[in-house]
Design a protein around this motif. Structure first.
Motif: not given
Length: 170
Positions: A1-7, A14-20
């Motif tokens: 989602m982040l990549y598609e919306n260029r965020i 990013y690492m926190l979101i990935r861990g969650l």
């Protein structure tokens, strides 16, 4: 989602979101009814209550208020002192470059080496012209001035190479 919306996020976020997301995936494998937001809610509400508590906000802003109060008290006197110095012509601005002396030294060495290189090139080219023109006096068929020029340019060239290697600046 982040990549598609260029965020673009900071790496730590990013690492926190990935861990969650990984934790939620493992939780759903173990228990299909697992909902990470329900499990995190007590912790997040505790953190929010602590972060936005009146006591914390009061402590945080008390020192700021004291600083602003001190500034308001001293600002008129400071401004008057500065204006008086300007009117009397006694305002001195001190400007200091940090590292400028080292830069000047390095530039001086570089320019000196460049000058030596130009002199060596000129000596070599001039000596070549003298040798090709067979300009007298000749020793064993080689023009004396051309040979002296080549020797001099070789000595200067070796001097530059030795100084470069001696200072480890190559």
């Amino acid at each position: 989602m982040l990549y598609e919306n260029r965020i673009v996020l900071p790496h730590y976020l990013y690492m926190l979101i990935r861990g969650l997301i990984i934790i939620e995936g493992v939780g759903r494998k173990l228990d299909p009814d697992f909902n990470i937001t329900d499990n995190l809610e007590p912790y997040t509400s505790k953190i929010i209550r602590r972060r936005f508590s009146l006591k914390r906000l009061f402590k945080k802003n008390l020192s700021r208020f004291q600083d602003i109060n001190d500034l308001i008290d001293t600002l008129p006197d400071d401004v008057n002192a500065i204006l008086k110095k300007i009117k009397d012509g006694k305002l001195v601005v001190i400007h200091e470059h940090k590292g400028l002396n080292e830069f000047q030294t390095a530039m001086s060495k570089s320019v000196n080496r460049l000058v030596f290189a130009v002199i060596i090139a000129a000596l070599s080219i001039g000596s070549s012209i003298l040798v090709m023109a067979k300009m007298p006096p000749l020793i064993n068929g080689i023009p004396l001035l051309g040979a002296i020029g080549f020797v001099l340019s070789a000595v200067l060239g070796f001097y530059i190479v030795i100084s470069i290697f001696k200072n480890n600046q190559f």
